[in-house]
Design a protein around this motif. Structure first.
Motif, short mmCIF file in Angstrom:
data_model
loop_
_atom_site.label_atom_id
_atom_site.label_comp_id
_atom_site.label_asym_id
_atom_site.label_seq_id
_atom_site.Cartn_x
_atom_site.Cartn_y
_atom_site.Cartn_z
N ALA A 1 0.84 -1.20 0.00
CA ALA A 1 0.00 0.00 0.00
C ALA A 1 0.87 1.24 0.00
N GLU A 2 0.30 2.35 -0.41
CA GLU A 2 1.01 3.63 -0.36
C GLU A 2 1.17 4.06 1.09
N GLU A 3 2.28 4.68 1.39
CA GLU A 3 2.50 5.17 2.75
C GLU A 3 1.57 6.36 3.04
N PRO A 4 0.99 6.39 4.25
CA PRO A 4 0.20 7.56 4.64
C PRO A 4 1.12 8.69 5.08
N HIS A 5 0.60 9.90 5.14
CA HIS A 5 1.40 11.04 5.59
C HIS A 5 0.63 11.85 6.62
N ALA A 6 1.38 12.45 7.53
CA ALA A 6 0.77 13.21 8.62
C ALA A 6 0.16 14.51 8.10
N GLY A 7 -1.11 14.73 8.43
CA GLY A 7 -1.78 15.98 8.12
C GLY A 7 -1.67 16.93 9.30
N PRO A 8 -2.32 18.08 9.23
CA PRO A 8 -2.29 19.03 10.35
C PRO A 8 -2.78 18.38 11.65
N GLY A 9 -2.02 18.58 12.72
CA GLY A 9 -2.40 18.02 14.02
C GLY A 9 -2.14 16.54 14.18
N GLN A 10 -1.41 15.95 13.23
CA GLN A 10 -1.13 14.53 13.28
C GLN A 10 0.37 14.26 13.26
N ILE A 11 0.73 13.03 13.60
CA ILE A 11 2.10 12.57 13.41
C ILE A 11 2.05 11.22 12.69
N ARG A 12 3.17 10.89 12.04
CA ARG A 12 3.29 9.55 11.46
C ARG A 12 4.37 8.80 12.22
N VAL A 13 4.11 7.51 12.46
CA VAL A 13 5.11 6.69 13.13
C VAL A 13 5.50 5.51 12.26
N ALA A 14 6.75 5.11 12.39
CA ALA A 14 7.17 3.80 11.91
C ALA A 14 6.71 2.82 12.98
N VAL A 15 5.72 2.03 12.67
CA VAL A 15 5.06 1.19 13.67
C VAL A 15 5.99 0.05 14.08
N ARG A 16 6.13 -0.12 15.37
CA ARG A 16 6.90 -1.25 15.90
C ARG A 16 5.96 -2.35 16.43
N ALA A 17 4.79 -1.94 16.91
CA ALA A 17 3.80 -2.90 17.38
C ALA A 17 2.42 -2.25 17.32
N ALA A 18 1.40 -3.06 17.07
CA ALA A 18 0.02 -2.58 16.99
C ALA A 18 -0.86 -3.39 17.93
N GLY A 19 -1.72 -2.70 18.67
CA GLY A 19 -2.63 -3.39 19.58
C GLY A 19 -3.78 -4.04 18.83
N VAL A 20 -4.22 -5.21 19.30
CA VAL A 20 -5.37 -5.91 18.74
C VAL A 20 -6.53 -5.76 19.71
N ASN A 21 -7.60 -5.12 19.26
CA ASN A 21 -8.76 -4.84 20.11
C ASN A 21 -10.03 -5.45 19.54
#
Length: 297
Positions: A20-40
């Motif tokens: 997929a294309e990489e997302p980019h941070a918009g105003p008021g946001q940040i982008r992270v290189a994800v190291r782990a994601a929670g499963v909810n």
């Protein structure tokens, strides 16, 4: 980048690891290189199309709300964080190599990425339901389905606030609940009487959606003293269903403080590679968790 996506609503088998294309941070946001994601649980409810009112979903869609990672893009108007910082927070499409977060906090010292990824939604939910059910210091809170991520957080936050807790869970998790300060008992036949023997109940939370709303109302004596995050039929009994998040940034700051003070620890029951997101969903839907499940990116 790689991300988990689904092109139709359905079971775990609709999840795919795609480019997929990489997302980019918009105003008021940040982008992270994800190291782990929670499963909810909300992740698979979205995947099944259960809660489109609260989470409108345009297909194909990414999956995941929670992540911990390294900041690599800072959007316009964002202050107090810079590239290289380690953060945990909430966003969208977090089952991916990169994700945009709309709420975040710095990770407490010594916290691993896989641990941090398990906190954001869980702690926000725990803080919200304790507030909404109206339980106070000196009172007793009954938690049905107490051994999962939200339950683990509720028990520890309640203890920190002087609230006694009775928790129900499977036989294998009784010592775990007691270790978190709860009076524990098993669910199943006769559970209402077992709870009564542990003492009177001032308020109750349904965290598992196991069809116990009627009994929780009976134990508290008032449907206004019961709240569910898991049973969409709760309003039929006059019980509130809580599904809308409050202030996530405030919850993350409070979570970081509790973790730093040693008042909150949610164990990672199992960590899965990103490609095994479907297996993580299968296990999440089966319940009986002790703590959190996360994906390692």
């Amino acid at each position: 980048m790689k991300r988990i996506s689904f092109a139709e609503f359905g079971g775990p088998d609709v999840l795919r690891l795609v480019d997929a294309e990489e997302p980019h941070a918009g105003p008021g946001q940040i982008r992270v290189a994800v190291r782990a994601a929670g499963v909810n649980p909300v992740d698979w409810r979205i995947r099944e199309g259960q809660i489109l009112g609260a989470h409108p979903t345009e297909l194909p869609a990414g999956v995941g709300l929670d992540a911990a990672g390294v900041v690599d893009e800072v959007g316009e108007g964002v202050e107090g964080v810079e590239a290289g910082d380690h953060v945990f927070g909430e966003g969208s499409g977090t089952y991916a190599e990169f994700a945009v977060l709309s709420a975040w906090a710095r990770m407490p010292e010594g916290l691993a990425f896989e641990e941090a990824a398990g906190y954001p939604s869980v702690v926000e939910t725990a803080l919200r339901v304790i507030r909404e059910v109206g339980v106070r210091s000196g009172q007793t809170l009954l938690v049905s389905g107490a051994s999962g991520g939200v339950g683990s957080a509720v028990l520890q936050i309640a203890r920190d606030r002087g609230i006694a807790v009775i928790g129900t869970a499977g036989a294998a998790n009784q010592d775990y609940l007691r270790g978190l300060g709860a009076r524990a008992t098993t669910y199943g036949e006769g559970w209402v009487e077992r709870v009564r023997r542990l003492g009177p109940v001032d308020a109750a939370l349904d965290l598992a959606g196991s069809g116990v709303i009627r009994e929780l109302v009976e134990l508290t004596g008032d449907p206004r003293k019961v709240l569910s995050i898991a049973d969409l039929g709760a309003p039929e009994f006059g019980v509130r269903f809580s599904g809308v998040a409050g202030s996530v940034p405030e919850a993350l700051v409070e979570a970081a403080g509790l973790i730093s003070r040693g008042k909150l620890h949610i164990p990672v029951e199992k960590a899965y590679p990103l490609a095994e997101a479907a297996a993580a969903h299968v296990d999440s839907q089966a319940g009986h968790a002790r703590g959190r499940r996360v994906l390692i990116v």
